[in-house]
Design a protein around this motif. Structure first.
Motif, short mmCIF file in Angstrom:
data_model
loop_
_atom_site.label_atom_id
_atom_site.label_comp_id
_atom_site.label_asym_id
_atom_site.label_seq_id
_atom_site.Cartn_x
_atom_site.Cartn_y
_atom_site.Cartn_z
N ILE A 91 23.48 -90.96 21.37
CA ILE A 91 24.32 -90.08 20.56
C ILE A 91 24.10 -88.64 21.00
O ILE A 91 22.97 -88.14 20.99
N PRO A 92 25.17 -87.95 21.37
CA PRO A 92 25.03 -86.55 21.81
C PRO A 92 24.44 -85.67 20.69
O PRO A 92 24.78 -85.83 19.53
N GLY A 93 23.55 -84.79 21.08
CA GLY A 93 22.97 -83.85 20.13
C GLY A 93 21.75 -84.36 19.39
O GLY A 93 21.12 -83.61 18.64
N LEU A 94 21.39 -85.63 19.58
CA LEU A 94 20.22 -86.19 18.90
C LEU A 94 18.97 -85.51 19.44
O LEU A 94 18.72 -85.49 20.64
N GLN A 95 18.17 -84.91 18.55
CA GLN A 95 16.96 -84.20 18.94
C GLN A 95 15.69 -85.03 18.74
O GLN A 95 14.73 -84.88 19.47
N PHE A 131 19.22 -83.62 14.14
CA PHE A 131 20.18 -82.87 14.93
C PHE A 131 19.95 -81.39 14.64
O PHE A 131 19.35 -81.03 13.63
N ALA A 162 26.45 -80.44 14.43
CA ALA A 162 26.01 -81.21 15.59
C ALA A 162 25.92 -82.69 15.25
O ALA A 162 26.28 -83.55 16.06
N MET A 163 25.43 -83.01 14.04
CA MET A 163 25.38 -84.41 13.61
C MET A 163 26.79 -84.97 13.52
O MET A 163 27.06 -86.08 14.01
N GLY A 173 28.14 -85.58 16.99
CA GLY A 173 27.46 -86.71 17.62
C GLY A 173 27.89 -88.04 17.03
O GLY A 173 28.17 -89.00 17.76
N SER A 189 31.37 -89.07 18.09
CA SER A 189 31.55 -89.32 19.52
C SER A 189 31.67 -90.82 19.77
O SER A 189 31.40 -91.64 18.90
N GLY A 205 28.32 -92.34 19.11
CA GLY A 205 28.05 -92.41 17.67
C GLY A 205 28.83 -93.52 17.00
O GLY A 205 28.30 -94.24 16.15
#
Length: 105
Positions: A32-36, A61, A66-67, A70, A73, A76
């Motif tokens: 998932i993009p943006g997952l920290q 995130f 951002a969540m 993500g 997406s 996601g």
């Protein structure tokens, strides 16, 4: 920091839930993009009269935006769609802005 909490109910087949979660779902969530940060744990109730969730996942995130990006997406949506394939005990989700209230050290 914005955190998504996913709580999974008791599955009908715990061993299969754990296998699928580790072998399939973790990889989908990690994409998932943006997952920290992504952490999981099997919970234990501190109140014997109230059962704990079977598994709790925390996904962090940078922000609520951002969540949202993500989770909406392709990755996601794929992770979200996968939940229905293994979470026989159901799943609940909540999110919140993280506020650190730790004592000064």
């Amino acid at each position: 920091m914005h955190r998504l909490i996913v709580q999974y109910g008791q599955p009908t087949d715990p061993a299969e839930f754990d296998r699928h979660y580790r072998d399939v779902h973790v990889g989908l969530a990690q994409a998932i993009p943006g997952l920290q940060r992504f952490s999981i744990g099997h919970a234990a109730s501190l109140d014997p009269s109230a059962p704990a969730p079977y598994l709790v996942a925390e996904l962090d995130f940078d922000s609520a935006e951002a969540m949202g990006a993500g989770m909406s997406s392709e990755a996601g949506r794929a992770a979200g769609a996968d939940v229905g394939t293994f979470a026989t005990g159901g799943a609940t989700m909540a999110s919140f802005d993280v506020e650190d209230v730790s004592p000064a050290g």
